[in-house]
Write an enzyme that holds these catalytic residues in place. Sequence first.
Site, PDB file in Angstrom:
ATOM      1  N   LYS A 177      55.307 -26.059  28.605  1.00 33.57           N
ATOM      2  CA  LYS A 177      54.341 -25.945  29.027  1.00 33.57           C
ATOM      3  C   LYS A 177      53.019 -26.292  28.425  1.00 33.57           C
ATOM      4  CE  LYS A 177      50.820 -24.043  30.685  1.00 33.57           C
ATOM      5  NZ  LYS A 177      49.172 -24.207  30.709  1.00 33.57           N
ATOM      6  N   GLU A 252      53.518 -15.879  19.180  1.00 32.31           N
ATOM      7  CA  GLU A 252      53.419 -16.724  17.945  1.00 32.31           C
ATOM      8  C   GLU A 252      51.485 -16.163  19.068  1.00 32.31           C
ATOM      9  OE1 GLU A 252      54.493 -16.544  14.969  1.00 32.31           O
ATOM     10  OE2 GLU A 252      55.824 -16.977  15.364  1.00 32.31           O
ATOM     11  N   CYS A 286      45.088 -20.301  14.701  1.00 30.01           N
ATOM     12  CA  CYS A 286      44.752 -19.039  14.586  1.00 30.01           C
ATOM     13  C   CYS A 286      45.430 -18.078  12.684  1.00 30.01           C
ATOM     14  CB  CYS A 286      46.680 -18.962  15.050  1.00 30.01           C
ATOM     15  SG  CYS A 286      47.781 -20.320  14.010  1.00 30.01           S
ATOM     16  N   GLU A 387      39.074 -12.364  17.813  1.00 22.82           N
ATOM     17  CA  GLU A 387      38.922 -13.435  17.831  1.00 22.82           C
ATOM     18  C   GLU A 387      38.441 -14.433  18.181  1.00 22.82           C
ATOM     19  OE1 GLU A 387      42.779 -15.620  18.767  1.00 22.82           O
ATOM     20  OE2 GLU A 387      43.527 -16.571  17.081  1.00 22.82           O
TER      21      GLU A 387
HETATM   22  P1  NAP Z   1      45.930 -19.493  25.861  1.00 19.60           P
HETATM   23  O1  NAP Z   1      45.004 -18.450  27.316  1.00 19.60           O
HETATM   24  O2  NAP Z   1      47.028 -17.987  25.407  1.00 19.60           O
HETATM   25  O3  NAP Z   1      46.805 -20.280  26.069  1.00 19.60           O
HETATM   26  C1  NAP Z   1      48.171 -20.682  25.420  1.00 19.60           C
HETATM   27  C2  NAP Z   1      48.735 -20.918  27.305  1.00 19.60           C
HETATM   28  O4  NAP Z   1      49.260 -20.523  27.622  1.00 19.60           O
HETATM   29  C3  NAP Z   1      48.670 -22.125  27.301  1.00 19.60           C
HETATM   30  O5  NAP Z   1      49.530 -23.288  27.804  1.00 19.60           O
HETATM   31  C4  NAP Z   1      48.055 -21.670  28.891  1.00 19.60           C
HETATM   32  O6  NAP Z   1      47.437 -22.653  29.622  1.00 19.60           O
HETATM   33  C5  NAP Z   1      49.284 -21.008  28.586  1.00 19.60           C
HETATM   34  N1  NAP Z   1      48.839 -19.653  29.719  1.00 19.60           N
HETATM   35  C6  NAP Z   1      47.752 -18.710  29.883  1.00 19.60           C
HETATM   36  N2  NAP Z   1      48.129 -18.046  30.354  1.00 19.60           N
HETATM   37  C7  NAP Z   1      49.313 -17.714  31.030  1.00 19.60           C
HETATM   38  C8  NAP Z   1      50.591 -17.309  31.828  1.00 19.60           C
HETATM   39  N3  NAP Z   1      49.759 -16.124  32.234  1.00 19.60           N
HETATM   40  N4  NAP Z   1      51.623 -17.448  31.923  1.00 19.60           N
HETATM   41  C9  NAP Z   1      52.042 -18.575  31.223  1.00 19.60           C
HETATM   42  N5  NAP Z   1      51.723 -19.024  30.472  1.00 19.60           N
HETATM   43  C10 NAP Z   1      50.064 -19.103  30.100  1.00 19.60           C
HETATM   44  O7  NAP Z   1      45.720 -19.376  24.380  1.00 19.60           O
HETATM   45  P2  NAP Z   1      44.277 -20.183  24.331  1.00 19.60           P
HETATM   46  O8  NAP Z   1      43.284 -20.312  24.767  1.00 19.60           O
HETATM   47  O9  NAP Z   1      44.994 -22.053  24.714  1.00 19.60           O
HETATM   48  O10 NAP Z   1      44.979 -21.059  22.212  1.00 19.60           O
HETATM   49  C11 NAP Z   1      44.068 -19.906  21.749  1.00 19.60           C
HETATM   50  C12 NAP Z   1      44.727 -18.741  21.003  1.00 19.60           C
HETATM   51  O11 NAP Z   1      46.506 -19.418  20.668  1.00 19.60           O
HETATM   52  C13 NAP Z   1      44.116 -18.375  19.954  1.00 19.60           C
HETATM   53  O12 NAP Z   1      44.237 -16.889  20.275  1.00 19.60           O
HETATM   54  C14 NAP Z   1      45.543 -18.365  18.258  1.00 19.60           C
HETATM   55  O13 NAP Z   1      45.142 -17.342  17.579  1.00 19.60           O
HETATM   56  C15 NAP Z   1      46.550 -18.322  18.939  1.00 19.60           C
HETATM   57  N6  NAP Z   1      47.557 -19.472  18.975  1.00 19.60           N
HETATM   58  C16 NAP Z   1      48.492 -18.719  17.413  1.00 19.60           C
HETATM   59  C17 NAP Z   1      49.484 -19.078  16.791  1.00 19.60           C
HETATM   60  C18 NAP Z   1      50.147 -18.779  16.534  1.00 19.60           C
HETATM   61  O14 NAP Z   1      51.292 -19.412  15.628  1.00 19.60           O
HETATM   62  N7  NAP Z   1      50.473 -17.240  15.979  1.00 19.60           N
HETATM   63  C19 NAP Z   1      49.045 -20.652  17.130  1.00 19.60           C
HETATM   64  C20 NAP Z   1      47.864 -21.328  17.657  1.00 19.60           C
HETATM   65  C21 NAP Z   1      47.004 -20.424  17.966  1.00 19.60           C
HETATM   66  P3  NAP Z   1      46.352 -22.810  29.862  1.00 19.60           P
HETATM   67  O15 NAP Z   1      46.237 -23.463  29.092  1.00 19.60           O
HETATM   68  O16 NAP Z   1      46.155 -22.929  31.195  1.00 19.60           O
HETATM   69  O17 NAP Z   1      45.572 -22.205  29.745  1.00 19.60           O
END
Ligand code: NAP
Length: 492
Positions: A177, A252, A286, A387
């Site tokens: 996804k 992550e 991240c 963040e």
């Molecule tokens: P996000 O909103 O948490 O979304 C990540 C993924 O999860 C997307 O595919 C999102 O779909 C999906 N998602 C959202 N709500 C969900 C739910 N209730 N159930 C299952 N899946 C769901 O994060 P983002 O804004 O895309 O990405 C930024 C974040 O990722 C930041 O906090 C960053 O630090 C973190 N990140 C962490 C790492 C690491 O390795 N630690 C690496 C990269 C990024 P949608 O597209 O529809 O929202």
Amino acid sequence: MTSPGVPDEIHVAGRWRPGRGNPLECVDPATGEVIAKITAAAPEDVDEAARAGAAAAADPAWRDLLPHERARLLTRVGDLIEQHAGELALLQTRNTGKALAETRALVGSAAGTFRFYAAALETTETPLTPQRGPYLTMSVPEPIGVVGAITPWNSPIASDAQKVAPALAAGNAVLLKPAEATPLVSLALARLVVEAGVPPALLSVLPGKGSVVGDAIVRHPAVGKVSFTGGTDTGRAIGQLAAAKFMPLTSELGGKSPTIVFDDADLDQAVAGVLYGIFSSTGQSCIAGSRIFVPERIYAVFVERLVAGARRLRVGPGTDPASQVGPLATFAHRDRVAALVDRAREEGANVLCGGGIPDDPELARGAYYLPTLLDGLPNDARTCQEEIFGPVGVVLPFRDEDDLIARANDTIFGLACGIWTRDYRRAWRVARRIDAGTVWINTYKQFSIATPFSGMKASGVGTDKGRDAILRYTRQKSLYWGLDEAPLPWAT
Ligand code: NAP
């Protein structure tokens, strides 16, 4: 050879077709132009993909492949990614806004990831455990069946590969996804995985809203593990669902990583490294080094050099090789970053540079925000704790090592840390005391697929990457082989 092209269909249960969900427009954030229209997946598609994936994973045609045979397919995926590198990098740049140099590196890393897991798979051994009676004992890893891989929008092809390659290597089917806003390169990857000869139902790519499609994947009874990369709040919600199913979850999550410059550092190196750490990927990383700790003694000199460096960064479209800082991935995210800088001003921050959208008319159509440095805030200000995920760094002075460690660790996160010093004893001491899954010393944001990656505290649970990642997509089964000719003594 299939060209991945710009996808207009999704890949469900081995077939290319429109999803049953809502129409989805993919936008180039450098121009606002719609570059692709697809129809997203719906929970019914998740169900079909999970059932077909379970059947394909159990099919002897896949289940009985020997490790070296499965490895050959993964190597071929790596080769195909490399053959299409230019096209994939451009597709990712157009969908995420990232500079081409960065997306080329991400595509190269995805190819390397498939090859690495092919090699790891061929060389993974299952030892006999030490014998403690008249029986031989061994423990074998078995595929889980169907696993969910949920990825964010900042580096899609690399984060997809880090989940899909070890999960396939372990013998599973994968429901991928991608983020709703950036599904194109993940769909292109599926074409190459199928072209390489992997049975098509083993990888479904299901774009759509996380709260609908991602949620359906996590809840599906056939899904036995989820590997999630994304925000901490989403990770917490998924973690609760996973716990209720007794399902393993790798997460992550977010970060607010300290980058520490000591007064004996090579300042040219430190300035370049700190700028790269916070502003590359337009700060949408991240592991961005978003809290910059500088000793009081060199604070004024260092900050002056840092600000001068930030002002020199070239902001522009990712497709222009001269650009260092591209647009944010979406207009909504740019507006969110702008609002968080306004909030920092309300908290009392000094805006040292940036703090707004560029006034260059050439950039007016895109989701740009200037590289921004702030200071004058206490460590407990929300700007220093939450963040931002954009090109915004906050500089904080420190007195001595104890003061530094206490404040650097005073956060819910524990993802990464950078240390700039010539004193290796101090580097060792500080690196061991900081709560972070990864510490870079006199470098920053460098990666090796061979090196495990994990977060501490609210930055995640579990580990990605490293050769053991294959085992994290397996279930363990232990076998005892009786060696005695005589019956067990108890019943005789
Ligand atoms: P996000 O909103 O948490 O979304 C990540 C993924 O999860 C997307 O595919 C999102 O779909 C999906 N998602 C959202 N709500 C969900 C739910 N209730 N159930 C299952 N899946 C769901 O994060 P983002 O804004 O895309 O990405 C930024 C974040 O990722 C930041 O906090 C960053 O630090 C973190 N990140 C962490 C790492 C690491 O390795 N630690 C690496 C990269 C990024 P949608 O597209 O529809 O929202």
